[in-house]
Design an enzyme around this catalytic site. Sequence first.
Site, mmCIF file in Angstrom:
data_model
loop_
_atom_site.group_PDB
_atom_site.id
_atom_site.type_symbol
_atom_site.label_atom_id
_atom_site.label_comp_id
_atom_site.label_asym_id
_atom_site.label_seq_id
_atom_site.Cartn_x
_atom_site.Cartn_y
_atom_site.Cartn_z
ATOM 1 N N GLY A 10 42.451 45.918 25.716
ATOM 2 C CA GLY A 10 41.791 45.471 26.947
ATOM 3 C C GLY A 10 42.823 45.043 27.965
ATOM 4 N NE ARG A 61 32.087 35.817 17.807
ATOM 5 C CZ ARG A 61 31.304 36.846 17.518
ATOM 6 N NH1 ARG A 61 31.639 38.056 17.865
ATOM 7 N NH2 ARG A 61 30.155 36.683 16.888
ATOM 8 C CB CYS A 76 39.625 29.426 22.873
ATOM 9 S SG CYS A 76 38.046 28.707 23.279
ATOM 10 N N GLY A 80 41.771 36.261 27.549
ATOM 11 C CA GLY A 80 41.672 35.112 28.451
ATOM 12 C C GLY A 80 40.772 34.081 27.832
#
Length: 443
Positions: free
Chosen positions: A260, A158, A267, A264
């Site tokens: 949220g 991440r 990935c 975006g």
Amino acid sequence: MKIAIIGTGYVGLVTGTCLSELGHHVIAFDHDQAKIAALKKGQVPIYEPGLNGMIHRMVEAKRLYFSTDIEAYIHEVSATIVAVGTPSKCDGSADLSYVEVAIKRIAPLVREGSIIINKSTVPVGTAFKTSQWINDCLKAKGKKQGTVHAVSNPEFLREGAAVEDFLNPDRVIIGVSSDEAFKIARDIYAPFAAKGVPIIKTNTQTAELIKYAANAYLATRLSFINEMSDLCEKTEADIRTLSTAIGLDKRIGPHFLRPGPGYGGSCFPKDTRALLDTAKQYKQDMSIVRSSVESNDLRKANLLERVKQKWGALSGLRISLFGLTFKADTDDVRETPSFDMIKNLHHENVEMSVFDPQGADNFKIMLKNFKFESPLLHYSKDMSECLKGSDGLIILTEWAQFSTLLPEDVKTHMRHARIFDFRNILDEKIFLEAGIEYQGIGY
Ligand code: UGA
């Protein structure tokens, strides 16, 4: 082990640095001379917590080198890791041209018996193509075919937590078609195996699909929770309690349940589109993934509508925006919901002041690339400047520093004290008590 990395982008740089941290000797190549020159001087081109310091330590320890000169060094390594971009083409499919160029460049140069590992996210079947490219190159050089093996070893890093994710993986996936190749790849990750991390050996097609399945599943989970969040708003239920409650079910688990403004980054959007393209090629309907992509696109496009429903017409007002990056702890702005919001605010003739702790430079570059200019858009150097004279604050990214905002800041600087918090990061109670209009999402 001596390892080469091709590509010093986000994945290549983190992978190379962390492999040297594990004890390997890594040489990281990039054709971008300016980038390599900067890295040699200790200038790190991306913002990733923990990476800068580790690069300096590894370079000092002489376990990490940077070079543009592939020919001079690559014959020494046992494994070459390809970590170049696979951007979306117009039809959503993954563009493999960078991977192909890299493989064809290195295949004639690497040592017999070594492996070429694909870490770039690539569609199922790419390892077969890679083997073909390698063998064609070996043949052209008069070398024996089948002596250099293609391996698929996807990454699960991440942004913003990439160093930690690399060093503490949930699993390592090694897709191979030979035991010799597996042995070399497994040795790279021996320190993880020693700690009990599952090392999963599989064929290359499964390894390639595992990566897409993980990202598409997580993206789908987010579209699901975002839609649940919308339903909560309409039914006076509360997504915050709902997420906690379903997350306590061990079969579901607590992660990726925060609503949220829509996902975006480089990935999820790219990989879900590429998976749909693969499904199309194989005449396999993947309606769930398709719906989750559509749901996310729609969510991003409608962000401003939600604000207008609450605040009414905004034309001629000044609005502050916290957050340009697609999430916190990164300077990456690719496919960020903030772009959709800013475009729409511009079309509504709204004056905007924006602040992001790391993303402004990349955001400016992105706007330039999209040929989007707005005289209404102003960049601020901190939160206070961003709030000055504003008629409303919209929070789009969950940077920790945004949650330090106090009611006094809002009251001192803003003309109209109201907040729309798309990440639910503020403590609603203290703002409401201070007489500030506050709107979170999902309740
Ligand atoms: C994602 C995957 O999580 C990594 O495992 C994978 O290696 C990486 O893609 C990749 O393919 O290279 P990343 O895109 O860096 O990583 O970011 P995530 O932390 O997964 O977040 C993705 C999006 O989901 C962000 O927009 C984030 O704001 C959003 N999100 C995440 C939520 O809206 N709610 C959540 O609860 C979690």
